[in-house]
Write a protein that holds these residues in place. Structure first.
Motif, short mmCIF file in Angstrom:
data_model
loop_
_atom_site.label_atom_id
_atom_site.label_comp_id
_atom_site.label_asym_id
_atom_site.label_seq_id
_atom_site.Cartn_x
_atom_site.Cartn_y
_atom_site.Cartn_z
N ARG A 288 0.76 -1.32 0.14
CA ARG A 288 0.00 0.13 0.02
C ARG A 288 0.75 1.44 0.05
O ARG A 288 1.96 1.20 0.30
N PRO A 289 0.43 2.29 -0.70
CA PRO A 289 1.11 3.67 -0.50
C PRO A 289 1.43 4.00 0.90
O PRO A 289 0.44 3.93 1.75
N GLY A 290 2.81 4.45 1.15
CA GLY A 290 3.22 4.84 2.31
C GLY A 290 4.12 3.47 3.07
O GLY A 290 4.78 3.72 4.18
N GLN A 291 3.78 2.42 2.56
CA GLN A 291 4.68 1.39 3.07
C GLN A 291 6.02 1.26 2.79
O GLN A 291 6.42 1.50 1.83
N PRO A 292 6.95 0.89 3.87
CA PRO A 292 8.30 0.72 3.27
C PRO A 292 8.54 -0.26 2.37
O PRO A 292 7.83 -1.05 2.29
N TYR A 293 9.51 0.27 1.53
CA TYR A 293 9.84 -0.84 0.28
C TYR A 293 10.49 -1.89 0.81
O TYR A 293 11.36 -1.77 1.90
N ARG A 294 10.28 -2.98 0.27
CA ARG A 294 10.80 -4.26 0.52
C ARG A 294 10.94 -5.20 -0.78
O ARG A 294 9.72 -5.30 -1.52
N ALA A 295 12.15 -5.40 -1.20
CA ALA A 295 12.43 -5.97 -2.37
C ALA A 295 11.80 -7.30 -2.52
O ALA A 295 11.00 -7.77 -3.60
N GLU A 296 11.75 -8.03 -1.41
CA GLU A 296 10.85 -9.45 -1.25
C GLU A 296 9.23 -9.00 -1.32
O GLU A 296 8.88 -9.98 -2.02
N ASP A 297 8.78 -7.98 -0.91
CA ASP A 297 7.37 -7.64 -1.38
C ASP A 297 7.09 -7.77 -2.74
O ASP A 297 6.15 -8.30 -3.58
N VAL A 298 8.08 -7.08 -3.58
CA VAL A 298 7.95 -6.77 -4.95
C VAL A 298 8.18 -8.22 -5.61
O VAL A 298 7.18 -8.68 -6.65
N ARG A 299 9.04 -8.97 -5.27
CA ARG A 299 9.14 -10.23 -5.75
C ARG A 299 8.24 -11.17 -5.64
O ARG A 299 7.50 -11.90 -6.45
N ALA A 300 7.40 -11.08 -4.22
CA ALA A 300 6.44 -11.91 -4.01
C ALA A 300 4.96 -11.56 -4.94
O ALA A 300 4.36 -12.37 -5.35
N LEU A 301 5.03 -10.24 -5.18
CA LEU A 301 3.91 -9.85 -6.07
C LEU A 301 3.93 -10.26 -7.66
O LEU A 301 3.22 -10.75 -8.11
N VAL A 302 4.99 -10.41 -7.96
CA VAL A 302 5.59 -10.92 -9.39
C VAL A 302 5.40 -12.12 -9.47
O VAL A 302 4.72 -12.84 -10.33
N GLN A 303 5.75 -12.92 -8.47
CA GLN A 303 5.39 -14.36 -8.19
C GLN A 303 3.87 -14.82 -8.38
O GLN A 303 3.49 -15.70 -9.08
N ALA A 304 3.33 -14.20 -7.50
CA ALA A 304 1.94 -14.45 -7.27
C ALA A 304 1.27 -14.16 -8.62
O ALA A 304 0.33 -14.79 -8.96
N LEU A 305 1.43 -13.02 -9.45
CA LEU A 305 0.88 -12.86 -10.57
C LEU A 305 1.20 -13.55 -11.53
O LEU A 305 0.48 -14.12 -12.52
N GLN A 306 2.51 -14.17 -11.54
CA GLN A 306 2.82 -14.86 -12.71
C GLN A 306 2.39 -16.46 -12.41
O GLN A 306 2.02 -17.06 -13.39
N ALA A 307 1.90 -16.70 -11.24
CA ALA A 307 1.45 -18.03 -10.97
C ALA A 307 -0.26 -18.02 -11.36
O ALA A 307 -0.65 -19.07 -11.32
N SER A 308 -0.84 -16.78 -11.33
CA SER A 308 -2.08 -16.79 -11.45
C SER A 308 -2.27 -17.34 -12.94
O SER A 308 -1.52 -17.27 -13.83
N PRO A 309 -3.63 -17.37 -13.28
CA PRO A 309 -4.00 -17.95 -14.63
C PRO A 309 -3.84 -16.65 -15.76
O PRO A 309 -4.13 -16.74 -16.85
N TYR A 310 -3.95 -15.41 -15.26
CA TYR A 310 -4.32 -14.10 -15.98
C TYR A 310 -3.12 -13.71 -16.67
O TYR A 310 -3.32 -12.92 -17.68
N PHE A 311 -1.80 -13.89 -16.36
CA PHE A 311 -0.54 -13.21 -16.90
C PHE A 311 0.32 -14.23 -17.31
O PHE A 311 0.69 -15.11 -16.81
N SER A 312 1.08 -14.00 -18.55
CA SER A 312 1.97 -14.45 -19.02
C SER A 312 3.38 -13.91 -18.49
O SER A 312 4.46 -14.76 -18.73
N ARG A 313 3.38 -12.98 -18.15
CA ARG A 313 4.74 -12.10 -17.94
C ARG A 313 4.47 -10.84 -17.27
O ARG A 313 3.58 -10.23 -17.40
N VAL A 314 5.28 -10.64 -16.04
CA VAL A 314 4.98 -9.69 -15.40
C VAL A 314 6.51 -9.04 -14.83
O VAL A 314 7.47 -9.85 -14.58
N GLN A 315 6.48 -7.76 -14.96
CA GLN A 315 7.91 -7.18 -14.44
C GLN A 315 7.31 -6.11 -13.42
O GLN A 315 6.37 -5.23 -13.76
N ALA A 316 8.28 -5.77 -12.30
CA ALA A 316 7.81 -4.64 -11.47
C ALA A 316 9.08 -4.14 -10.97
O ALA A 316 10.10 -4.97 -10.76
#
Length: 559
Positions: free
Chosen positions: A192-220
């Motif tokens: 959420r806006p205002g939350q401290p940056y964590r590279a692990e959070d961004v990687r987890a988002l990419v992995q979750a979207l990549q594992a979903s049925p909706y997206f073939s490629r994700v970059q963040a």
């Protein structure tokens, strides 16, 4: 220090001239890849000195004798240089605790032998630690390894700019065409806006979207160029807010799949399936298909909703199936709903299923069973690899049942547990153990659907026996019983990167009363192949009860 003599061939103007190396064993192994036929005598001395310097030996004694038959290279590395002084400066708004933690994790401390590889790795690890949390703009300003070869001392200095602290700004999404940003918001509750940056959070988002049925490629990535200072307040003067830029590529909405196959359990198979990831334009996932096997025919249709913001996913479906296995003919239709949630390594699944079943054992009359059965299951995975584990455990426990009060023909309660354990034995060998226990509490097994009783035998259970051939004899048919117990022990040795062999012993039975239990034992040998889809197994097993051989083949993926 152990010494090692190494004979190599180099081009010295004489074909296949020999280079004989005498050096401490550890150094000889490191030098060996570089002393090839492409190295002439003129380069060997300088090349050896350069390689030794990367290992911390700056005053070696190198003797090179040439003869018609080749070169004799003798190396005395001398004393090794060690780190005497360390000066690390980290500029930026770091707390004393964070700064102390970074220095405590430094990988090349005072007193340790200097190696160029360790020096480079220590700098990289320090910078990565800053980049991973809060300081997305951290950079290395300067570094110096001052070597005194006479005193065998190294003075290391490092100047790092941590930069400002970063927090998340708005999410900027590129590439959405059919889906809405609200779909992605379901996968990023912690960003959420205002939350401290964590590279692990961004990687987890990419992995979750990549594992979903909706997206073939994700970059963040965090867009540092658009970052803005929060305010002039002293507490936030060194904090900047940067938008998170997300680039996605959507999967095709429609997908058709056709396939041919075979299984030692149910025979040859042909199937066709259709998928739609935006069913009714609500990002619902529809999966429907028809699978025709020799012993079983299935039509299914399932709909899965996108996950909620707390990771819960709902779904429902219908299945119609008929089978003829071990002289037991079954016709069943089921309608169900489920709720699943992944919490770390634990998967929790709640469901309710209405099932209508007709069975005909051995050509006798048809019997109808109906059940409305709620159930819950927990699966816990602790594996080094999900597809091909060598170490770890998978445990599963499930509970379900029905009552005459709520539209079931029989009162019953089904308990089931399964465990799979993996133990590595050296670099190429491994041991796996599988245990399985089940019990259905009911006054009688009649009018309890077969899904809530137990049969066993075949691939994945007790090899050496036909699929679901271990159970209760009803005429010449095998039907499910109220008790189940199986165990399997398998030893696998990999001959190379692709092929392996296995030896195994299985035991188990399904009965209607404990006093009838008599474990059927099967044992044999198998071949293993690491295919692109996962490890495949082909087993030849001998069933001691039937005194017969059975061939089994399967895809060996943990449940």
């Amino acid at each position: 220090m152990r010494w090692w003599a190494l004979g190599l061939c180099c081009s010295l103007g004489v074909a296949q001239a020999e280079v004989r190396l005498e050096a401490p064993e550890e150094l000889a192994l490191r030098l060996r890849p570089y002393l090839s036929v492409e190295n002439g005598a003129r380069r060997l001395r300088q090349l050896s000195a350069d390689l030794l310097a990367t290992e911390g030996y700056f005053s070696p004694q190198i003797t090179l004798d040439e003869a018609e038959e080749g070169v004799h290279l003798r190396i005395d590395p001398g004393p090794r240089t060690r780190v005497q002084r360390l000066d690390i400066v980290i500029n930026g708004p770091l707390s004393l605790e964070r700064r102390a933690a970074l220095l405590a994790q430094w990988g090349l401390p005072v007193g340790q032998a200097f190696r160029q590889e360790d020096w480079n790795q220590a700098k990289t690890q320090l910078l990565d630690a800053l980049l991973a949390e809060d300081h997305a703009g951290a950079r290395l300003l300067d570094s110096l390894a001052d070597i005194d070869p006479q005193q065998q001392r190294a003075a290391l200095s490092l100047d790092v700019d941590a930069g400002p602290r970063y927090v998340y700004g708005d999410l900027q999404i590129e590439g959405l065409q059919r889906f809405r940003p609200a779909l992605i918001a379901r996968y990023k509750p912690g960003l959420r806006p205002g939350q401290p940056y964590r590279a692990e959070d961004v990687r987890a988002l990419v992995q979750a979207l990549q594992a979903s049925p909706y997206f073939s490629r994700v970059q963040a990535e965090l867009d540092l160029e658009q970052a803005q200072t929060l305010s002039a307040d002293e507490s936030t003067a060194h904090t900047r807010q940067a938008p998170l830029r997300l680039r996605v590529q959507e999967q095709p909405i429609h997908r058709a799949r056709f396939g041919l196959g075979a299984s030692s359990n149910t025979g040859a198979r042909v199937e066709a399936a259709y998928g739609n990831i935006d069913f009714l334009r609500r990002a619902w996932q529809l999966e429907t298909g028809l699978r025709l096997e020799e012993k079983r025919q299935t039509f299914f249709s399932d709909v899965f909703l996108p996950p909620t913001t707390d990771g819960v996913r709902y779904g429902g479906g219908f299945v119609a199936e008929q089978s003829d296995i071990e002289q037991l003919r079954l016709q069943r239709q089921a309608l169900g709903w489920q709720r699943s949630e992944q919490r770390g390594r634990l998967e929790e699944r709640w469901s309710v299923q209405w099932q209508h079943e007709k069975r005909q054992p051995g050509g006798q009359g048809w019997t109808t069973s109906r059940a409305l059965a709620p159930s819950v299951s927990w699966t816990w995975r602790e594996l080094d690899q999900l597809i091909e584990p060598r170490r770890g455990v998978v445990l599963q426990v499930s509970l379900g049942g029905g009552s005459k009060v709520f539209f079931s023909d029989q009162n019953f309660l089904r308990l089931y547990g399964r465990g799979q354990f993996y133990v590595p034995l050296g670099a190429r060998d491994s041991l796996s153990l599988r245990l399985e226990l089940g019990r259905t509490f009911a006054d009688a097994r009649q009018h309890v659907p077969q899904d809530y009783l137990f049969r066993t035998g075949g691939t994945g259970s007790v090899r050496g026996y036909p699929y679901q051939s271990l159970g209760i004899k009803e005429g010449n048919a095998v039907v499910g019983g109220r008790y189940l117990a199986t165990a399997s022990l398998e030893y696998t040795h990999w001959l190379n990167a692709r092929w392996g062999v296995a030896a195994f012993v299985d035991a188990g039975d399904a009965v209607d009363a404990l006093q009838d239990a008599r474990l059927a034992v099967g044992y044999g040998l198998g071949a293993r192949w690491r295919s692109p889809a996962g490890p495949l197994g082909v087993d030849l097993a001998y069933g001691a009860r039937d005194e017969a051989l059975q061939l089994h083949f399967s895809l060996l993926i943990p449940f």
